[in-house]
Design a protein around this motif. Structure first.
Motif, PDB file in Angstrom:
ATOM      1  N   GLY A   2       0.792  -1.223   0.000  1.00 41.79           N
ATOM      2  CA  GLY A   2       0.000   0.000   0.000  1.00 41.79           C
ATOM      3  C   GLY A   2       0.825   1.273   0.000  1.00 41.79           C
ATOM      4  N   VAL A   3       0.130   2.389   0.089  1.00 40.11           N
ATOM      5  CA  VAL A   3       0.758   3.694   0.017  1.00 40.11           C
ATOM      6  C   VAL A   3       1.681   3.940   1.200  1.00 40.11           C
ATOM      7  CG1 VAL A   3      -1.145   4.864   1.195  1.00 40.11           C
ATOM      8  CG2 VAL A   3       0.297   6.143  -0.398  1.00 40.11           C
ATOM      9  N   LYS A   4       1.381   3.357   2.353  1.00 38.91           N
ATOM     10  CA  LYS A   4       2.217   3.566   3.530  1.00 38.91           C
ATOM     11  C   LYS A   4       3.640   3.092   3.299  1.00 38.91           C
ATOM     12  CE  LYS A   4       2.623   2.287   8.406  1.00 38.91           C
ATOM     13  NZ  LYS A   4       2.017   1.508   9.532  1.00 38.91           N
ATOM     14  N   GLU A   5       3.790   1.886   2.740  1.00 41.88           N
ATOM     15  CA  GLU A   5       5.132   1.354   2.472  1.00 41.88           C
ATOM     16  C   GLU A   5       5.856   2.195   1.423  1.00 41.88           C
ATOM     17  OE1 GLU A   5       2.449  -0.470   2.625  1.00 41.88           O
ATOM     18  OE2 GLU A   5       2.787  -2.321   3.774  1.00 41.88           O
TER      19      GLU A   5
ATOM     20  N   ASP B 256      -3.361   3.749  -4.887  1.00 47.21           N
ATOM     21  CA  ASP B 256      -2.756   4.853  -4.142  1.00 47.21           C
ATOM     22  C   ASP B 256      -1.232   4.710  -4.101  1.00 47.21           C
ATOM     23  OD1 ASP B 256      -5.163   6.027  -3.645  1.00 47.21           O
ATOM     24  OD2 ASP B 256      -5.416   5.133  -1.655  1.00 47.21           O
ATOM     25  N   ALA B 257      -0.754   3.480  -4.029  1.00 47.88           N
ATOM     26  CA  ALA B 257       0.688   3.242  -4.005  1.00 47.88           C
ATOM     27  C   ALA B 257       1.325   3.690  -5.317  1.00 47.88           C
ATOM     28  CB  ALA B 257       0.979   1.763  -3.750  1.00 47.88           C
TER      29      ALA B 257
ATOM     30  N   GLU C 103       1.452   7.559  -5.372  1.00 46.03           N
ATOM     31  CA  GLU C 103       2.502   8.048  -4.476  1.00 46.03           C
ATOM     32  C   GLU C 103       3.882   7.825  -5.087  1.00 46.03           C
ATOM     33  OE1 GLU C 103       3.949   9.771  -0.855  1.00 46.03           O
ATOM     34  OE2 GLU C 103       1.901   9.631  -1.672  1.00 46.03           O
TER      35      GLU C 103
ATOM     36  N   ARG D 295       5.428   5.372   0.749  1.00 49.64           N
ATOM     37  CA  ARG D 295       5.806   6.652   1.352  1.00 49.64           C
ATOM     38  C   ARG D 295       7.024   6.474   2.261  1.00 49.64           C
ATOM     39  NH1 ARG D 295       0.937   8.179   3.536  1.00 49.64           N
ATOM     40  NH2 ARG D 295       0.362   9.093   1.524  1.00 49.64           N
ATOM     41  N   GLU D 296       7.057   5.353   2.995  1.00 42.87           N
ATOM     42  CA  GLU D 296       8.175   5.078   3.908  1.00 42.87           C
ATOM     43  C   GLU D 296       9.483   4.923   3.141  1.00 42.87           C
ATOM     44  OE1 GLU D 296       9.693   1.495   6.889  1.00 42.87           O
ATOM     45  OE2 GLU D 296       7.597   1.540   6.181  1.00 42.87           O
TER      46      GLU D 296
END
Length: 339
Positions: free
Chosen positions: A73-76, A103-104, A107, A78-79
């Motif tokens: 996902g987008v969290k990974e 979303d990924a 981003e 962004r990280e």
């Protein structure tokens, strides 16, 4: 392109995560990059460090490998995108055995993060590594049979393993980011094993040159030695050696090499040397002692010769018969001016 499909998602999902990182590194090497797998305990979010260096131009990418079933996902994204700014690299690549969310992808596009999802990874492996071994462990590419005695140091990884002929002996050539190994078979008929017959440190490599079906490796410091290697995959070995060039070009480096009868004539950025396979001794001229060069014998029936003038204890001239005297003269002149 290799039509044989050796890789599948199921196979990758069953692969140890660290082995998968080594497999991805091997893939990038096949694509022409330098790739080093980071330490398991101190990777800092980086699994593979990928570089492309040619003629002074350098590009560096950091790779994160995820053996996932669920979408990334987008969290990974962004990280890991922050690695680009923190490490000051050209970009970040995330490789997964699964897929990415919409979303990924959005981003990733904003931060120059490249995404390689599972099906694309399988296609890349089957294209570039269709004939590669199925298990990669600890940085060593293993075949279906035991591969032999190379023990890698921490941070050392295999770029290539290739069957070669050296002095009419069948050996395995193993090139890592630090060493060039030659393996030979030993033991009896039912107890064959592979032992290291020779090691050349990459930092001691002066250069290499292709001669017909052979690759000539020039190594040494005070005295040169030339190792004549005949590989099956000429292009593959040359490509890996070219990738290593930036690791040894900081010191003495090969500019030109030619075999004339029983002699090898070697020009580096420091000296002009001959190596003879006969009884006569070789010769060495330091570039700083060379004061002139000329080409003689330009008549219809006379062969051109290269004449090098040297001044050390006294003036002396050396005559060489090479295939292209003018090209040698131009190369030597450039080297002398830069010495």
């Amino acid at each position: 392109m290799n039509d044989k499909a050796n890789w599948s998602l199921d196979q990758l999902l069953e692969t140890d995560p660290y082995d998968l990182e080594n497999l991805v590194a091997s893939l990038f090497r096949k694509m022409g990059y330098k790739a080093d797998v980071t330490s398991r305990s101190k990777d800092g979010g980086v699994d593979v460090d990928v570089k492309l260096e040619h003629f002074g131009l350098s590009h560096r990418w950091l790779v994160q490998v995820k053996r996932y079933l669920n979408p990334v996902g987008v969290k990974e994204v962004r990280e890991y995108s922050s690695l680009r700014y923190r490490e000051r690299v050209d970009g970040v690549i995330i490789v997964t055995t699964s897929t990415f969310t919409e979303d990924a992808y959005r981003e990733a596009a904003e931060h120059n993060v490249k995404l390689i999802e599972g099906q694309l990874l399988v296609s890349m492996l089957n294209h570039y590594c269709g004939d590669a071994p199925c298990v990669v462990s600890g940085g060593v590419e293993k075949k279906t049979t035991p591969s032999g005695g190379v023990v890698l140091k921490t941070g050392e990884s295999v770029h290539l393993r290739e069957a070669v002929s050296v002095d009419n002996k069948r050996l395995n050539l193993v090139i890592t980011n630090r060493n060039i190994y030659f393996e030979q078979n030993s033991g009896g008929l039912f107890s064959k094993k592979q032992e290291i017959s020779r090691r050349i440190e990459v930092k001691d490599l002066v250069g290499f040159s292709r001669s017909g079906k052979d690759i000539l490796l020039v190594t040494g410091k005070k005295r040169f030695e030339v190792v004549r290697v005949r590989p099956k995959d000429m292009a593959g070995v040359l490509n890996v050696l070219e990738q290593l060039r930036t690791d040894y070009m900081r010191g003495e480096s090969l500019l030109r090499l030619e075999q004339v009868k029983n002699d090898l004539i070697i020009l580096t950025n420091r000296r002009l040397t001959t190596i003879s396979s006969g009884e006569k001794e070789g010769m060495e001229l330091r570039l700083k002692d060379i004061v002139g060069s000329e080409v003689t014998g330009s008549g219809m029936f006379s062969r051109q010769k290269l004449v090098i003038s040297e001044v050390r204890e006294g003036a002396k001239k050396h005559i060489f018969e090479v295939a292209d005297s003018r090209e040698w003269k131009n190369e030597i002149d450039r080297a002398v001016r830069s010495a």
